[in-house]
Design a protein around this motif. Structure first.
Motif, PDB file in Angstrom:
ATOM      1  N   GLY A  41       5.250  -6.585  -6.792  1.00  0.00           N
ATOM      2  CA  GLY A  41       6.360  -5.882  -6.151  1.00  0.00           C
ATOM      3  C   GLY A  41       7.063  -6.800  -5.190  1.00  0.00           C
ATOM      4  N   HIS A  42       8.246  -6.388  -4.767  1.00  0.00           N
ATOM      5  CA  HIS A  42       9.006  -7.213  -3.836  1.00  0.00           C
ATOM      6  C   HIS A  42       8.315  -7.310  -2.485  1.00  0.00           C
ATOM      7  CE1 HIS A  42      12.276  -7.916  -6.435  1.00  0.00           C
ATOM      8  NE2 HIS A  42      12.805  -6.713  -6.401  1.00  0.00           N
ATOM      9  N   ASN A  43       8.724  -8.286  -1.674  1.00  0.00           N
ATOM     10  CA  ASN A  43       8.252  -8.361  -0.296  1.00  0.00           C
ATOM     11  C   ASN A  43       8.611  -7.064   0.423  1.00  0.00           C
ATOM     12  OD1 ASN A  43       9.358 -11.667  -0.533  1.00  0.00           O
ATOM     13  ND2 ASN A  43       7.218 -11.125  -0.322  1.00  0.00           N
ATOM     14  N   GLY A  44       7.636  -6.493   1.122  1.00  0.00           N
ATOM     15  CA  GLY A  44       7.876  -5.236   1.822  1.00  0.00           C
ATOM     16  C   GLY A  44       7.675  -4.007   0.958  1.00  0.00           C
ATOM     17  N   ALA A  45       7.197  -4.183  -0.302  1.00  0.00           N
ATOM     18  CA  ALA A  45       6.992  -3.029  -1.180  1.00  0.00           C
ATOM     19  C   ALA A  45       5.776  -2.207  -0.785  1.00  0.00           C
ATOM     20  CB  ALA A  45       6.852  -3.488  -2.631  1.00  0.00           C
ATOM     21  N   GLY A  46       4.879  -2.781   0.024  1.00  0.00           N
ATOM     22  CA  GLY A  46       3.691  -2.068   0.478  1.00  0.00           C
ATOM     23  C   GLY A  46       2.382  -2.644  -0.001  1.00  0.00           C
ATOM     24  N   LYS A  47       2.418  -3.755  -0.738  1.00  0.00           N
ATOM     25  CA  LYS A  47       1.193  -4.326  -1.325  1.00  0.00           C
ATOM     26  C   LYS A  47       0.195  -4.738  -0.254  1.00  0.00           C
ATOM     27  CE  LYS A  47       3.352  -7.709  -3.284  1.00  0.00           C
ATOM     28  NZ  LYS A  47       4.616  -7.477  -2.572  1.00  0.00           N
ATOM     29  N   SER A  48       0.645  -5.536   0.710  1.00  0.00           N
ATOM     30  CA  SER A  48      -0.278  -6.026   1.735  1.00  0.00           C
ATOM     31  C   SER A  48      -0.764  -4.900   2.643  1.00  0.00           C
ATOM     32  CB  SER A  48       0.382  -7.141   2.556  1.00  0.00           C
ATOM     33  OG  SER A  48       0.589  -8.292   1.759  1.00  0.00           O
ATOM     34  N   THR A  49       0.098  -3.907   2.907  1.00  0.00           N
ATOM     35  CA  THR A  49      -0.341  -2.750   3.690  1.00  0.00           C
ATOM     36  C   THR A  49      -1.460  -2.015   2.967  1.00  0.00           C
ATOM     37  OG1 THR A  49       1.887  -2.481   4.623  1.00  0.00           O
ATOM     38  CG2 THR A  49       0.397  -0.589   4.764  1.00  0.00           C
ATOM     39  N   LEU A  50      -1.303  -1.851   1.660  1.00  0.00           N
ATOM     40  CA  LEU A  50      -2.337  -1.189   0.871  1.00  0.00           C
ATOM     41  C   LEU A  50      -3.646  -1.960   0.932  1.00  0.00           C
ATOM     42  CD1 LEU A  50      -2.855   1.193  -1.071  1.00  0.00           C
ATOM     43  CD2 LEU A  50      -2.209  -0.335  -2.944  1.00  0.00           C
ATOM     44  N   MET A  51      -3.580  -3.275   0.838  1.00  0.00           N
ATOM     45  CA  MET A  51      -4.798  -4.077   0.880  1.00  0.00           C
ATOM     46  C   MET A  51      -5.431  -4.072   2.278  1.00  0.00           C
ATOM     47  SD  MET A  51      -5.267  -4.877  -2.183  1.00  0.00           S
ATOM     48  CE  MET A  51      -4.484  -3.279  -2.513  1.00  0.00           C
ATOM     49  N   ASN A  52      -4.610  -3.998   3.308  1.00  0.00           N
ATOM     50  CA  ASN A  52      -5.162  -3.895   4.663  1.00  0.00           C
ATOM     51  C   ASN A  52      -5.860  -2.553   4.877  1.00  0.00           C
ATOM     52  OD1 ASN A  52      -4.765  -6.216   6.565  1.00  0.00           O
ATOM     53  ND2 ASN A  52      -2.679  -6.083   5.777  1.00  0.00           N
ATOM     54  N   LEU A  53      -5.400  -1.512   4.197  1.00  0.00           N
ATOM     55  CA  LEU A  53      -6.113  -0.236   4.240  1.00  0.00           C
ATOM     56  C   LEU A  53      -7.449  -0.350   3.520  1.00  0.00           C
ATOM     57  CD1 LEU A  53      -3.267   2.346   3.542  1.00  0.00           C
ATOM     58  CD2 LEU A  53      -4.540   2.070   5.658  1.00  0.00           C
ATOM     59  N   ALA A 220      -0.262  -2.712 -11.629  1.00  0.00           N
ATOM     60  CA  ALA A 220       0.548  -1.692 -10.969  1.00  0.00           C
ATOM     61  C   ALA A 220       1.743  -2.376 -10.316  1.00  0.00           C
ATOM     62  CB  ALA A 220      -0.272  -0.943  -9.916  1.00  0.00           C
ATOM     63  N   VAL A 221       2.898  -1.750 -10.446  1.00  0.00           N
ATOM     64  CA  VAL A 221       4.123  -2.254  -9.819  1.00  0.00           C
ATOM     65  C   VAL A 221       4.463  -1.342  -8.656  1.00  0.00           C
ATOM     66  CG1 VAL A 221       6.547  -2.865 -10.150  1.00  0.00           C
ATOM     67  CG2 VAL A 221       4.935  -3.117 -12.053  1.00  0.00           C
ATOM     68  N   MET A 222       4.654  -1.921  -7.475  1.00  0.00           N
ATOM     69  CA  MET A 222       5.010  -1.149  -6.288  1.00  0.00           C
ATOM     70  C   MET A 222       6.468  -1.390  -5.904  1.00  0.00           C
ATOM     71  SD  MET A 222       1.677  -1.256  -3.764  1.00  0.00           S
ATOM     72  CE  MET A 222       2.368   0.105  -2.790  1.00  0.00           C
ATOM     73  N   ARG A 223       7.089  -0.301  -5.431  1.00  0.00           N
ATOM     74  CA  ARG A 223       8.452  -0.410  -4.907  1.00  0.00           C
ATOM     75  C   ARG A 223       8.633   0.662  -3.844  1.00  0.00           C
ATOM     76  NH1 ARG A 223      11.818  -0.062  -9.549  1.00  0.00           N
ATOM     77  NH2 ARG A 223      12.308   2.122  -9.171  1.00  0.00           N
ATOM     78  N   ASP A 224       9.150   0.257  -2.686  1.00  0.00           N
ATOM     79  CA  ASP A 224       9.431   1.185  -1.587  1.00  0.00           C
ATOM     80  C   ASP A 224       8.213   2.021  -1.203  1.00  0.00           C
ATOM     81  OD1 ASP A 224      12.090   0.305  -1.537  1.00  0.00           O
ATOM     82  OD2 ASP A 224      12.685   1.769  -3.060  1.00  0.00           O
ATOM     83  N   GLY A 225       7.036   1.387  -1.198  1.00  0.00           N
ATOM     84  CA  GLY A 225       5.842   2.046  -0.717  1.00  0.00           C
ATOM     85  C   GLY A 225       5.113   2.908  -1.721  1.00  0.00           C
ATOM     86  N   GLY A 226       5.590   2.918  -2.968  1.00  0.00           N
ATOM     87  CA  GLY A 226       4.936   3.728  -3.986  1.00  0.00           C
ATOM     88  C   GLY A 226       4.670   2.951  -5.258  1.00  0.00           C
ATOM     89  N   VAL A 227       3.816   3.484  -6.114  1.00  0.00           N
ATOM     90  CA  VAL A 227       3.540   2.877  -7.417  1.00  0.00           C
ATOM     91  C   VAL A 227       4.537   3.446  -8.419  1.00  0.00           C
ATOM     92  CG1 VAL A 227       1.861   2.634  -9.274  1.00  0.00           C
ATOM     93  CG2 VAL A 227       1.108   2.534  -6.897  1.00  0.00           C
ATOM     94  N   VAL A 228       5.370   2.569  -9.000  1.00  0.00           N
ATOM     95  CA  VAL A 228       6.417   3.024  -9.913  1.00  0.00           C
ATOM     96  C   VAL A 228       6.072   2.730 -11.366  1.00  0.00           C
ATOM     97  CG1 VAL A 228       8.232   2.844  -8.183  1.00  0.00           C
ATOM     98  CG2 VAL A 228       7.703   0.851  -9.602  1.00  0.00           C
ATOM     99  N   ALA A 229       5.052   1.926 -11.620  1.00  0.00           N
ATOM    100  CA  ALA A 229       4.614   1.653 -12.993  1.00  0.00           C
ATOM    101  C   ALA A 229       3.153   1.239 -12.956  1.00  0.00           C
ATOM    102  CB  ALA A 229       5.458   0.555 -13.632  1.00  0.00           C
ATOM    103  N   LEU A 230       2.379   1.729 -13.934  1.00  0.00           N
ATOM    104  CA  LEU A 230       0.957   1.405 -14.025  1.00  0.00           C
ATOM    105  C   LEU A 230       0.563   1.426 -15.496  1.00  0.00           C
ATOM    106  CD1 LEU A 230      -1.894   0.993 -12.820  1.00  0.00           C
ATOM    107  CD2 LEU A 230      -2.076   3.470 -12.606  1.00  0.00           C
ATOM    108  N   ASP A 231       0.021   0.295 -15.976  1.00  0.00           N
ATOM    109  CA  ASP A 231      -0.330   0.213 -17.392  1.00  0.00           C
ATOM    110  C   ASP A 231      -1.287  -0.958 -17.587  1.00  0.00           C
ATOM    111  OD1 ASP A 231      -0.404   0.714 -20.091  1.00  0.00           O
ATOM    112  OD2 ASP A 231       1.737   0.414 -20.441  1.00  0.00           O
TER     113      ASP A 231
END
Length: 485
Positions: A41-53, A220-231
């Motif tokens: 996902g783009h920078n700021g999509a929420g990936k690193s926040t999710l991993m910090n959780l 999983a693809v993240m955008r704007d804090g959510g998962v928009v594609a998973l396969d």
């Protein structure tokens, strides 16, 4: 008793906000034993926040985290995560620079204690470095702060996979190859596959889509804090991943077509020779994009520093700006705002007599925030409120906005998403067409194709001088290794 096929981690409706910024918007994911799970996902999509959780450094505002069937949401912390076998390699490396490699291993493995702990710590981290990165060239007695960023990244990765009393069940790798050359990255990804085939779980976050497609089982693809594609990984292509992220597919770079004549017609603005004697020299002409290639730590950064410092014996015809790759050590001012970090390279143009016009400086920062796409509500936020990739964008804004004739870039795309990379490549080509000169060290072979001329480094020397028309991956790799090695 849990079923071995059950998810090892379940996230349900996880949400997290930082003030007005909603970083995670109801994310639900399952992570299975024996899989490599890719996250893009783009920078700021929420990936690193999710991993910090997941690693316990943040707690969700709502939702739940289950590990091995146990709800651990309440009271979840890094210590609890470690007890459950969750390890994390952060994009911003967490080693203590004043300690040795072995001492850093001891910090996350408290079971190494008592008489002889140094010997056991050396053995633990040394054996894992040998397993993941054979031929790494790192001594366990090296002071970590003296290592290159690539070797620090190797140590951090080896430390996460090492096992003492607590089993490593889930290893989260946040941009783990961002500072590694292609050879070291290949060794790591091969180890990841061995690890998951043995039943472990890896979460791989990367902007290098080839790595994701070639290594992961699911994506999983993240955008704007959510998962928009998973396969399954097999269900994606590079273009479909980019499209899911909200970008357009990357086109072949056109930077060097028809530009070979620059060497004959444009004035030379940089001439530099590495410190090692009996080596080729580097030349850069006005309007050129010159690439520095080779394995990491072979003298590329040192030559860029020579040019930036206008060192003795280096001829530089103009002002120089720097885009640092190691942003934490050499790039950002961590106590300053985003605006201050962007405008610091251009302060002279904001002077009103002897006083600084802060409104003009802030307007300049806001303009570059919009131009380069820094994801933040405003430029008055602390620079550390940004994701790693957005911090790197701020360094680009500082350099490109500065009144510099020459831009030196030290592997600058570390942690930057694919969409932003395309935009920055276009900016570099546009600025080069206007007469700016770029010296660009990169560990990514694809980025060298944006360059007009490429110099390959090995053991502190320039060993190959390749015009764009002669630059191939095979020639670069061949020059990167000794013929008798």
């Amino acid at each position: 008793m849990t079923n071995p096929s059950d998810p090892i981690i379940r996230l349900r409706g996880v949400e997290k906000s930082f003030g007005a910024v909603r970083a995670l918007a109801g994310v639900s994911l399952d992570l299975a034993p024996g899989e490599c799970f890719g996250l893009v996902g783009h920078n700021g999509a929420g990936k690193s926040t999710l991993m910090n959780l997941l690693s316990g450094n943040l707690r969700p505002d709502s939702g739940s985290i289950e590990i091995g069937g146990q709800d651990v949401t309440a009271g979840y912390s890094p210590q609890v995560a470690v007890r459950h076998g969750v390890r994390c390699v952060y994009q911003e490396l967490s080693l203590c620079p004043n300690l040795t490699v072995a001492e850093n291993a001891r910090i996350t493995h408290p079971a190494i204690a008592g008489i002889g702990w140094r010997r056991r710590a050396r053995a633990l981290i040394g054996e894992m470095l040998d397993r993941v990165f054979p031929g790494h060239g790192i001594s366990t007695d090296d002071v970590t702060g003296d290592l290159s960023i690539a070797r620090r990244q190797m140590v951090e990765i080896a430390r996460a996979f090492a096992v003492t009393e607590a089993e490593a069940r889930v290893v989260i790798l946040d941009e783990p190859t961002s500072s590694l050359d292609s050879v070291a990255a290949g060794k790591l990804l091969a180890h990841v596959r061995r690890y998951v085939e043995g039943g472990g779980t890896v979460v791989l976050i990367s902007h290098l889509l080839g790595e994701i497609l070639g290594t992961c089982d699911r994506i999983a693809v993240m955008r704007d804090g959510g998962v928009v594609a998973l396969d399954a990984a097999s269900g994606f292509t590079r273009n479909s991943l980019v499209a899911a992220m909200g970008s357009v597919a990357e086109t072949a770079p056109a930077a060097a077509r028809g530009r070979a004549a620059l060497r004959d017609s444009a004035p030379k603005v940089v001439e530099a020779r590495p410190a090692r004697p009996e080596t080729l020299s580097l030349a850069a002409h006005k309007g050129e994009v010159v690439g520095l290639a080779g394995l990491s730590g072979q003298g590329q950064t040192e030559l860029l520093v020579q040019v930036f410092d206008h060192a003795a014996g280096t001829q530089v015809g103009g002002k120089v700006a720097l885009v640092a790759g190691d942003r934490q050590s050499d790039g950002i001012f961590p106590l300053w705002s985003i605006s201050q970090n962007i405008s610091i390279g251009s302060l002279r143009q904001f002077l009103n007599g002897f006083l600084l016009d802060h409104d003009r400086a802030d307007a300049f920062a806001e303009k570059w925030k919009e131009r380069i796409g820094i994801r933040t509500p405003d430029v008055f936020q602390p620079i550390l409120s940004l994701s790693g990739g957005n911090q790197q964008k701020a360094l680009f804004a500082r350099a490109l906005g500065a009144p510099a004739d020459i831009i030196v870039m030290d592997d600058p795309m570390r942690g930057v998403d694919v969409g932003t990379k395309q935009e920055v490549y276009a900016m570099i080509r546009d600025e080069a067409a206007r007469g700016r000169t770029f010296l660009w060290y990169t560990t990514e072979m694809d980025e060298l194709r944006n360059c007009d001329h490429v110099y390959v480094f090995r053991e502190g020397a320039i060993v190959a001088d390749l015009p764009r028309a002669e630059m191939t991956e095979e020639r670069v790799l061949h020059a990167s290794f000794r013929a008798d090695a």
